[in-house]
Design an enzyme around this catalytic site. Structure first.
Site, PDB file in Angstrom:
ATOM      1  CB  CYS A 164      -9.880   1.657 -12.259  1.00 30.71           C
ATOM      2  SG  CYS A 164      -8.920   3.097 -12.802  1.00 30.71           S
ATOM      3  CE  LYS A 219     -11.549   4.166  -4.938  1.00 32.88           C
ATOM      4  NZ  LYS A 219     -11.893   4.898  -6.188  1.00 32.88           N
ATOM      5  CG  ASP A 226       5.867  12.722  -5.322  1.00 38.54           C
ATOM      6  OD1 ASP A 226       5.297  11.629  -5.161  1.00 38.54           O
ATOM      7  OD2 ASP A 226       6.826  12.883  -6.100  1.00 38.54           O
TER       8      ASP A 226
END
Length: 431
Positions: free
Chosen positions: A365, A253, A294
């Site tokens: 996904c 992406k 993070d």
């Protein structure tokens, strides 16, 4: 002193190195819980011939696709079930996959299998294979899903979807590619063969190493399932817009956005994960700002905000089972609570970094609605849904009644199917 001719080392029996590699792969995946891609790195060390390496991977993946059915055959030919992690069971799984799916002649199946076991297990393997070959054993038309997934997906999406999921496991799917330049779709379609389901998309049945395919070295494309390309297609980003790509690795992406001319910041949790993104950007001659951090603690420098934010959140990855059948055997009993808490927290963080009027796309996904629909249903103040319209999607896909995208087994079946994804789009209210 012996001055006679030096005896050349014995060559391994044909087919044995590949099956030995497949055995190591399955022991890593089913025995130690390693993902298939990670298991391949160590299991194929020492196997020099590309055809043996390819066959090892194919056999292991075939076993993972047909595992419940292969085990049913094995158990039908033994006085009592073998332990799940027994070497003999693994060897029998590989043997049956080679015979019943690859068409390996029975005598070669027996010979290559016996080379992998010794002593009592060798006699057992010989006896079981002899029994099954004499019947002869057959596999069903489509694999049977592991019980947990068969039940869960039937409950969540209906019996037809669960049945379609099994059907999609029969063979490895064609390879989807995303092009760096969508304007060259016709050119690369002619070069690579196959079909195109969207601008900048190629679906090819070409086999062999992708690194040897036309266009790889010049970075003209990268491997990316059509479903995985949809979040960027639906983000609405324009050249020059500032985009934050969260949880960016392996970088498909990020490359889509960079190829569109966006100013991309790609964030992932560690440098080791970003190295893959860096390599892909270098091959495709694209650029992005890579940040190791993070997302639950990172802050944009100087409090900067972004025109668009893309969050393809960490998830169970059950939607990619067609290409990664190991997830059906590694993720079944996993407790989703920690993941869904992380996904919700990441979505809240992502919303805070969005400019007023900007769009945020949340995607996973996963075929589990707890990681998709249930997360998107949580109301975020000032971030209403931005419904996705049918004309924004490839032919054959339609948005849900809520304006989300949910791809499922059975969709685009005549065109080769699609991975399971959930995609929701939100737009931040203007000040």
């Amino acid at each position: 002193m012996n001055t006679g001719p030096t005896r050349a080392p014995d060559r391994p029996q044909a087919g044995v190195p590949a099956r030995r590699g497949a055995l190591r792969i399955l022991m890593a995946v089913l025995g130690r819980g390693q993902p298939l891609d990670l298991a391949l790195e160590g299991a194929l060390v020492g196997i020099s011939l590309p055809q043996d390496r390819g066959l090892a991977r194919f056999l292991a993946a075939t076993v993972l696709r047909w595992l419940p059915d292969l085990d049913d055959l094995i158990d039908s030919a033994t006085p009592k079930p073998l332990p799940e992690d027994a070497r003999a069971r693994q060897v029998l799984r590989i043997a049956l996959a080679g015979w019943l799916r690859l068409g390996t002649p029975p005598h070669a199946v027996v010979a290559t299998s016996l080379a992998l076991v010794e002593g009592g297990p060798k006699r057992l393997v010989h006896g079981v294979l002899g029994n099954l070959i004499r019947r002869p054993a057959v596999l069903p038309d489509a694999p049977r899903l592991p019980d947990l997934f068969a039940i869960r997906w039937a409950m969540d999406w209906g019996a037809e979807v669960a049945q379609a999921a099994g059907q999609s496991l029969v063979d490895e799917p064609a390879t989807d590619l995303t092009l760096r330049d969508p304007g060259e779709t016709a050119h690369w379609l002619a070069e690579l063969g196959g079909s195109s389901l969207a601008p900048g998309h190629i679906r090819t049945v070409r086999k062999g190493s992708v690194t040897e395919w036309p266009g790889f070295d010049e970075g003209a494309w990268w491997v990316q399932d059509l479903a995985a390309s949809l979040p960027v297609r639906l983000l609405g980003a324009a050249p020059g817009s500032r985009v934050l790509d969260l949880c960016a690795a392996p970088g498909g992406k990020t490359m889509q956005l960079a190829a569109m001319g966006c100013d991309v910041t790609a964030l992932d949790v560690g440098e080791n994960r970003l190295e893959r993104v860096r390599e892909n950007l270098a091959r495709t001659c694209l650029s992005a700002t890579l940040v190791a951090g993070d997302a639950l603690r990172w802050q944009p420098p100087h409090g900067e905000l972004f025109d668009h934010v893309l969050l393809d959140a960490p998830c169970s990855a059950t939607g990619i089972y067609r290409r990664h059948p190991d997830v059906l055997h590694l993720k079944g009993s996993r407790d989703l609570a920690p993941l869904t808490l992380l996904q919700a927290a990441l979505l809240r963080r992502a919303a805070a970094w969005l400019k007023p009027g900007g769009t945020l796309v949340y995607a996973t996904c996963s075929l589990d609605p707890r990681e998709g629909e249930r997360i998107a249903e949580r109301i975020i103040a000032g971030l209403p849904r931005d419904p996705i319209a049918a004309d924004e999607l490839p032919d054959g896909l339609t948005p849900t009644g809520e304006g989300w995208v949910r791809t499922l087994p059975g969709q685009l079946a005549d065109a080769g199917g699609i991975d399971g994804f959930f995609i929701a789009r939100f737009r931040k209210l203007a000040d």
